[in-house]
Design an enzyme around this catalytic site. Structure first.
Site, PDB file in Angstrom:
ATOM      1  N   GLN A 134      44.605  54.038  49.616  1.00 50.38           N
ATOM      2  CA  GLN A 134      43.425  53.375  50.174  1.00 50.38           C
ATOM      3  C   GLN A 134      43.645  51.876  50.278  1.00 50.38           C
ATOM      4  O   GLN A 134      43.869  51.186  49.292  1.00 50.38           O
ATOM      5  CB  GLN A 134      42.157  53.726  49.411  1.00 50.38           C
ATOM      6  N   SER A 137      41.083  46.753  49.041  1.00 52.80           N
ATOM      7  CA  SER A 137      41.047  45.436  48.394  1.00 52.80           C
ATOM      8  C   SER A 137      42.006  44.451  49.052  1.00 52.80           C
ATOM      9  O   SER A 137      43.079  44.829  49.523  1.00 52.80           O
ATOM     10  CB  SER A 137      41.447  45.550  46.921  1.00 52.80           C
ATOM     11  N   SER A 169      47.300  51.451  45.314  1.00 54.42           N
ATOM     12  CA  SER A 169      48.016  52.460  44.520  1.00 54.42           C
ATOM     13  C   SER A 169      48.791  53.385  45.446  1.00 54.42           C
ATOM     14  O   SER A 169      48.255  53.859  46.461  1.00 54.42           O
ATOM     15  CB  SER A 169      47.040  53.293  43.700  1.00 54.42           C
ATOM     16  N   GLU A 252      34.928  58.614  44.902  1.00 52.94           N
ATOM     17  CA  GLU A 252      36.014  58.221  44.001  1.00 52.94           C
ATOM     18  C   GLU A 252      35.480  57.966  42.588  1.00 52.94           C
ATOM     19  O   GLU A 252      36.047  58.425  41.597  1.00 52.94           O
ATOM     20  CB  GLU A 252      36.712  56.957  44.524  1.00 52.94           C
ATOM     21  N   SER A 379      34.569  47.318  39.340  1.00 56.05           N
ATOM     22  CA  SER A 379      34.603  46.849  37.948  1.00 56.05           C
ATOM     23  C   SER A 379      33.299  47.176  37.215  1.00 56.05           C
ATOM     24  O   SER A 379      32.282  47.515  37.827  1.00 56.05           O
ATOM     25  CB  SER A 379      34.850  45.336  37.926  1.00 56.05           C
ATOM     26  N   GLU A 381      31.173  45.236  35.875  1.00 55.28           N
ATOM     27  CA  GLU A 381      30.033  44.390  36.269  1.00 55.28           C
ATOM     28  C   GLU A 381      29.402  44.910  37.568  1.00 55.28           C
ATOM     29  O   GLU A 381      28.177  44.877  37.731  1.00 55.28           O
ATOM     30  CB  GLU A 381      30.478  42.931  36.447  1.00 55.28           C
TER      31      GLU A 381
HETATM   32  C1  LIG Z   1      44.906  50.346  38.486  1.00 57.46           C
HETATM   33  C2  LIG Z   1      44.198  49.877  39.709  1.00 57.46           C
HETATM   34  C3  LIG Z   1      44.374  50.557  40.890  1.00 57.46           C
HETATM   35  C4  LIG Z   1      43.754  50.097  42.039  1.00 57.46           C
HETATM   36  N1  LIG Z   1      43.982  50.769  43.203  1.00 57.46           N
HETATM   37  C5  LIG Z   1      43.440  50.316  44.334  1.00 57.46           C
HETATM   38  C6  LIG Z   1      43.726  50.950  45.574  1.00 57.46           C
HETATM   39  O1  LIG Z   1      44.456  51.934  45.629  1.00 57.46           O
HETATM   40  N2  LIG Z   1      43.196  50.429  46.695  1.00 57.46           N
HETATM   41  C7  LIG Z   1      42.389  49.350  46.679  1.00 57.46           C
HETATM   42  O2  LIG Z   1      41.921  48.965  47.753  1.00 57.46           O
HETATM   43  N3  LIG Z   1      42.105  48.697  45.531  1.00 57.46           N
HETATM   44  C8  LIG Z   1      42.609  49.164  44.366  1.00 57.46           C
HETATM   45  N4  LIG Z   1      42.344  48.517  43.176  1.00 57.46           N
HETATM   46  C9  LIG Z   1      41.579  47.278  43.214  1.00 57.46           C
HETATM   47  C10 LIG Z   1      40.206  47.352  42.573  1.00 57.46           C
HETATM   48  O3  LIG Z   1      39.304  48.050  43.392  1.00 57.46           O
HETATM   49  C11 LIG Z   1      39.785  45.902  42.329  1.00 57.46           C
HETATM   50  O4  LIG Z   1      40.648  45.373  41.341  1.00 57.46           O
HETATM   51  C12 LIG Z   1      38.364  45.792  41.844  1.00 57.46           C
HETATM   52  O5  LIG Z   1      37.465  46.176  42.865  1.00 57.46           O
HETATM   53  C13 LIG Z   1      38.042  44.354  41.388  1.00 57.46           C
HETATM   54  O6  LIG Z   1      38.378  43.433  42.373  1.00 57.46           O
HETATM   55  P1  LIG Z   1      39.296  42.134  42.063  1.00 57.46           P
HETATM   56  O7  LIG Z   1      40.506  42.601  41.342  1.00 57.46           O
HETATM   57  O8  LIG Z   1      39.471  41.396  43.341  1.00 57.46           O
HETATM   58  O9  LIG Z   1      38.450  41.298  41.047  1.00 57.46           O
HETATM   59  P2  LIG Z   1      37.256  40.297  41.423  1.00 57.46           P
HETATM   60  O10 LIG Z   1      36.369  40.930  42.446  1.00 57.46           O
HETATM   61  O11 LIG Z   1      37.826  38.966  41.741  1.00 57.46           O
HETATM   62  O12 LIG Z   1      36.481  40.244  40.055  1.00 57.46           O
HETATM   63  C14 LIG Z   1      36.906  39.421  38.967  1.00 57.46           C
HETATM   64  C15 LIG Z   1      35.873  39.549  37.866  1.00 57.46           C
HETATM   65  O13 LIG Z   1      34.600  39.045  38.329  1.00 57.46           O
HETATM   66  C16 LIG Z   1      33.582  40.019  38.159  1.00 57.46           C
HETATM   67  N5  LIG Z   1      32.625  39.957  39.265  1.00 57.46           N
HETATM   68  C17 LIG Z   1      32.913  39.925  40.584  1.00 57.46           C
HETATM   69  N6  LIG Z   1      31.775  39.924  41.318  1.00 57.46           N
HETATM   70  C18 LIG Z   1      30.749  39.981  40.436  1.00 57.46           C
HETATM   71  C19 LIG Z   1      29.319  40.012  40.572  1.00 57.46           C
HETATM   72  N7  LIG Z   1      28.725  40.008  41.776  1.00 57.46           N
HETATM   73  N8  LIG Z   1      28.575  40.091  39.439  1.00 57.46           N
HETATM   74  C20 LIG Z   1      29.162  40.110  38.214  1.00 57.46           C
HETATM   75  N9  LIG Z   1      30.501  40.061  38.032  1.00 57.46           N
HETATM   76  C21 LIG Z   1      31.274  40.009  39.118  1.00 57.46           C
HETATM   77  C22 LIG Z   1      34.317  41.344  38.166  1.00 57.46           C
HETATM   78  O14 LIG Z   1      33.591  42.359  37.526  1.00 57.46           O
HETATM   79  C23 LIG Z   1      35.610  40.996  37.444  1.00 57.46           C
HETATM   80  O15 LIG Z   1      35.420  41.052  36.059  1.00 57.46           O
HETATM   81  C24 LIG Z   1      42.934  48.952  41.999  1.00 57.46           C
HETATM   82  C25 LIG Z   1      42.749  48.280  40.790  1.00 57.46           C
HETATM   83  C26 LIG Z   1      43.362  48.735  39.661  1.00 57.46           C
HETATM   84  C27 LIG Z   1      43.141  48.004  38.375  1.00 57.46           C
END
Ligand SMILES: Cc1cc2nc3c(=O)[nH]c(=O)nc-3n(C[C@H](O)[C@H](O)[C@H](O)COP(=O)(O)OP(=O)(O)OC[C@H]3O[C@@H](n4cnc5c(N)ncnc54)[C@H](O)[C@@H]3O)c2cc1C
Length: 414
Positions: A134, A137, A169, A252, A379, A381
């Site tokens: 997928q 992100s 992933s 999912e 996440s 949050e």
């Molecule tokens: C093992 C793993 C596999 C993954 N696989 C995929 C995949 O196959 N395809 C894909 O597209 N993505 C994938 N992801 C990505 C995943 O969906 C994102 O990591 C996740 O949505 C968080 O986005 P970010 O990493 O950009 O963090 P950010 O969005 O930058 O968030 C950083 C921190 O800020 C907090 N935060 C952000 N916005 C808010 C808000 N409005 N209110 C309160 N807190 C907030 C978050 O909770 C987090 O703690 C994967 C992630 C992991 C860890």
């Protein structure tokens, strides 16, 4: 609600158990708990995991709630959960780390895919012959997924994509991907997105692995450079991509929450009997027993919440935002349980090397991988926002950019 098996469910459970006994060996205490999907090196494990998925599919248990016309069993989501409960007692490779996405893509193709290609893809994807990833992100769009910047520009019967995805992933192994991209930057961010399927072997797709703290490289950066995709690969209307992705992610999250935790609790109890505190087995310590009981209670809560969701699915209703509760509780629970195991093991809990660590290092490795469920699929949050806004009806999170055209937001949006 009655949580006991109905006669039909009991018969299904007996059939599933008999099939598993004939096709797999029971799990023993030292084998990997295989709770976290990103703990090991997926590339190395994939052939074995795929072979197990094929065996399940051929045995009638690999696509339980999918219709028979696509090779499924025509069963229910509850039967899927029953099979997962039974399967947890056997030493078999985990298949969820690719089948969650594969199943989600197949459900999507059944719901929205109108073209012959879409239907051709379903059966091999359920069998595990095709692997999906997928592409959602981006470096600037994770929690705020509606902020994706990858551009989709129409050129005749094709779309041309340019942009970067991250944390994808299995992209390095995938045959197909689902892609969210911006087809119109002149409207507010949720309204200018479209959803596509893409052949991952197409020219214009480059993947670069990301090294994880567990040592594996199961996810990637993906660069889309003048990638051309036929309009036939569009899913849903132009500009309706947000609606598609929201329903995809609900599936999912539900699948993540279905994870079987009872073997993990049983393993934790075994560990508490083996290790000692003050010269006595840890299990004799009241504080240890209190923690174990607490884990058990929360696990039962998640399981029953998930059963509510599965009951809704069995009635052909859309699963509700309560899925977020299951995912939120499960993610933190796995992390707390594995951290507690390390506490029980003392210094030995820090040894990662399977050749030297007690129980082949399964607990520290599971702990390192346990962060996955707190981030992947949304996440903690974000789950709390969903629960607050859509279940409790609390005031919405502040979203000042919701009504503005995307290209008026700055930060390179166009
Ligand atoms: C093992 C793993 C596999 C993954 N696989 C995929 C995949 O196959 N395809 C894909 O597209 N993505 C994938 N992801 C990505 C995943 O969906 C994102 O990591 C996740 O949505 C968080 O986005 P970010 O990493 O950009 O963090 P950010 O969005 O930058 O968030 C950083 C921190 O800020 C907090 N935060 C952000 N916005 C808010 C808000 N409005 N209110 C309160 N807190 C907030 C978050 O909770 C987090 O703690 C994967 C992630 C992991 C860890």
């Amino acid at each position: 609600m009655d949580f006991n098996d109905t006669p039909d469910e009991a018969a299904f459970r007996a059939e599933a158990r008999a099939w598993l006994q004939a096709n797999a060996k029971p799990r023993d205490a030292t084998q990997s708990l295989a709770i976290n999907q990103e703990t090991g090196d997926f590339s190395a494990d994939f052939p074995r995991a795929r072979a197990w998925q094929v065996a399940k599919f051929e045995g009638g248990f690999g696509a339980i709630y999918f219709p028979r016309q696509h090779g499924g069993r025509g069963g229910s989501a509850l039967e899927h959960m029953i099979f997962a409960q039974e399967e947890a007692a056997f030493d078999v490779p985990a298949t969820n780390h690719f089948m969650i996405v594969n199943r989600g893509c197949c459900a999507l193709l059944m719901k929205h895919g109108s073209r012959p290609l879409h239907h051709e893809l379903i059966r091999p994807s359920l069998r595990g012959d095709l692997l999906w990833c997928q592409l959602f992100s981006e470096p600037g769009a994770g929690s705020d997924l509606a902020g994706v910047r990858t551009r989709a520009e129409r050129d005749g019967d094709e779309w041309v994509f340019n942009g970067q995805k991250i944390w994808t992933s299995n992209a390095h192994l995938a045959d197909w991907g689902v892609l969210l991209a911006r087809s119109d930057a002149t409207v507010p961010k949720h309204k200018g997105l479209s959803f596509f399927i893409v052949d991952m072997k197409s020219p214009g797709i480059r993947t670069r692995p990301i090294r994880q703290l567990t040592g594996g490289s199961n996810f990637n950066e993906v660069f889309l450079e003048d990638l051309r995709v036929p309009d036939a690969c569009r899913i849903g209307d132009i500009g309706a991509g947000w609606k598609v992705v929201v329903s995809f992610l609900a599936g999912e999250r539900g699948n993540i929450a279905v994870k079987e935790l009872q073997p993990l609790i049983a393993a934790l109890v075994r560990l508490a009997r083996q290790v000692h505190i003050g010269g006595r087995p840890a299990i004799e310590d009241g504080g240890v027993r209190e923690r174990l009981a607490g884990f058990h209670v929360r696990e039962a809560g998640v399981r029953h919440t998930v059963q509510r969701m599965l009951t809704a699915l069995a009635r052909r209703e859309e699963p509700g935002p309560e899925i977020a509760i299951g995912k939120l509780v499960l993610g933190t629970l796995v992390q707390e349980m594995t951290a507690f195991a390390l506490d029980l093991m003392g210094g030995q809990g820090a040894v990662l090397d399977a050749a030297h660590a007690p129980l082949a290092g399964v607990w520290p490795n599971e702990w390192l991988g346990s962060v996955v469920d707190r981030l992947g699929g949304g996440s903690d949050e974000i789950m709390r926002n969903v629960i607050g806004e859509r279940i409790l009806g609390l005031p919405e999170d502040v979203r000042v950019d919701k009504q503005l055209p995307f290209n008026a937001l700055g930060g390179g949006a166009r």
